[in-house]
Motif scaffolding. Sequence first.
Motif, PDB file in Angstrom:
ATOM      1  N   THR A   1       0.630  -1.358   0.031  1.00  0.00           N
ATOM      2  CA  THR A   1      -0.032   0.057   0.002  1.00  0.00           C
ATOM      3  C   THR A   1       0.873   1.130  -0.318  1.00  0.00           C
ATOM      4  O   THR A   1       0.801   2.136  -0.865  1.00  0.00           O
ATOM      5  CB  THR A   1      -0.815  -0.129   1.258  1.00  0.00           C
TER       6      THR A   1
ATOM      7  N   VAL B   1       0.717   3.986  -3.132  1.00  0.00           N
ATOM      8  CA  VAL B   1       0.473   5.123  -2.826  1.00  0.00           C
ATOM      9  C   VAL B   1       1.381   6.113  -3.381  1.00  0.00           C
ATOM     10  O   VAL B   1       1.271   7.090  -4.016  1.00  0.00           O
ATOM     11  CB  VAL B   1      -0.131   5.383  -1.583  1.00  0.00           C
TER      12      VAL B   1
ATOM     13  N   ARG C   1      -4.336   9.561  -8.711  1.00  0.00           N
ATOM     14  CA  ARG C   1      -5.139   8.891  -7.448  1.00  0.00           C
ATOM     15  C   ARG C   1      -4.795   7.454  -7.283  1.00  0.00           C
ATOM     16  O   ARG C   1      -4.952   6.705  -8.428  1.00  0.00           O
ATOM     17  CB  ARG C   1      -6.633   9.069  -7.570  1.00  0.00           C
ATOM     18  N   PRO C   2      -4.168   6.930  -6.085  1.00  0.00           N
ATOM     19  CA  PRO C   2      -4.158   5.565  -5.684  1.00  0.00           C
ATOM     20  C   PRO C   2      -5.530   4.757  -5.846  1.00  0.00           C
ATOM     21  O   PRO C   2      -6.521   5.531  -5.791  1.00  0.00           O
ATOM     22  CB  PRO C   2      -3.710   5.740  -4.260  1.00  0.00           C
TER      23      PRO C   2
ATOM     24  N   LEU D   1      -7.893   3.309  -4.482  1.00  0.00           N
ATOM     25  CA  LEU D   1      -8.260   3.239  -2.894  1.00  0.00           C
ATOM     26  C   LEU D   1      -9.216   2.083  -2.639  1.00  0.00           C
ATOM     27  O   LEU D   1      -9.153   1.290  -1.771  1.00  0.00           O
ATOM     28  CB  LEU D   1      -9.156   4.671  -2.486  1.00  0.00           C
TER      29      LEU D   1
ATOM     30  N   LEU E   1      -7.018  -0.933  -2.643  1.00  0.00           N
ATOM     31  CA  LEU E   1      -6.207  -1.199  -1.378  1.00  0.00           C
ATOM     32  C   LEU E   1      -6.946  -1.467  -0.297  1.00  0.00           C
ATOM     33  O   LEU E   1      -6.802  -2.114   0.432  1.00  0.00           O
ATOM     34  CB  LEU E   1      -5.550   0.196  -1.390  1.00  0.00           C
ATOM     35  N   ILE E   2      -8.201  -0.969  -0.352  1.00  0.00           N
ATOM     36  CA  ILE E   2      -9.260  -1.105   0.997  1.00  0.00           C
ATOM     37  C   ILE E   2      -9.584  -2.535   0.762  1.00  0.00           C
ATOM     38  O   ILE E   2      -9.639  -3.174   1.977  1.00  0.00           O
ATOM     39  CB  ILE E   2     -10.341  -0.110   1.040  1.00  0.00           C
TER      40      ILE E   2
ATOM     41  N   THR F   1     -12.633  -7.036  -4.457  1.00  0.00           N
ATOM     42  CA  THR F   1     -11.415  -6.343  -4.849  1.00  0.00           C
ATOM     43  C   THR F   1     -10.945  -6.615  -6.464  1.00  0.00           C
ATOM     44  O   THR F   1     -10.899  -5.954  -7.083  1.00  0.00           O
ATOM     45  CB  THR F   1     -10.210  -6.711  -3.825  1.00  0.00           C
TER      46      THR F   1
ATOM     47  N   SER G   1     -17.959   1.064  -3.239  1.00  0.00           N
ATOM     48  CA  SER G   1     -18.212   2.418  -2.598  1.00  0.00           C
ATOM     49  C   SER G   1     -19.317   2.386  -1.806  1.00  0.00           C
ATOM     50  O   SER G   1     -19.970   1.467  -1.534  1.00  0.00           O
ATOM     51  CB  SER G   1     -18.713   3.240  -3.852  1.00  0.00           C
TER      52      SER G   1
END
Length: 262
Positions: A22, A26, A35-36, A38, A41-42, A236, A262
């Motif tokens: 991560t 990033v 933009r990474p 997200l 990654l989350i 993911t 989201s």
Amino acid sequence: MTVADVQQWVGVGAMGVWLIATIVVVRTAWSAGRRPPLGILIGSGVGAGLFAAYGGIVDAVADPGPSAALDVPVLHWMVGHRSAPANAVMIQVSDLGGTLGMTVLTALGAAVLLWRRRIPDAVVVLVAGAGAGVLVSGFKNLNARLRPPVATQLVAEQTFALPSGHALTSTVVVGILAVVAAGMIRSTAARLGVGAVAAAVILAIGVSRLYLGVHWLTDVLAGWLLGGAWLALCLTALTAVRTRRAARVPEQAAPAEPGVLS
């Protein structure tokens, strides 16, 4: 080192790898002015964290810790609060979360998605369901934990106990169908409703296994955690596919589709 220790350390290692990856992703994205990712990654972080928690449960069973200490009291409480009407309901709920019920639900969900021409969603649903079955069989045999005494069981079970297959599979199948369905709904209230119903179904199936006396509490907790880890990885992957497809479409032509995570 025992099998439980290996699983615990794999979970810790997964968290460490995720953290390093991560940081690298990033920093690379920021250096390039992007933009990474997200969502990815989350999602991967949640998967690693849930697997680490699963490893902790397995280790607590092998080397009795506080969480495993609740196994016997919970089993006795469930046995002591049985009634004929509740027995019938719990057996039906348990059957819903069994192999046949989850297979039918997976097939129906995938069929609807194919009919709606949501091919990536249908593929991920099928992969998630099939993967759940592999995880159940593999980890049950790996842990080789015996079930509660036969005298406490309202239904006969012959396989090993840890993790609970009903808890794991329902978490994956019900969970992924709920997330995909929520992604097709624009109303926030409706999305929350779908999520609440899915959570209630998963919880009820897990509790039914405790009530029927065929699992220890830690079996069910391990099933939820391992199933949640696999679910997070599948979502993911779906997010990654959608992100890649969106990048191929000119920004002005890209459809406004709700994100999976989201």
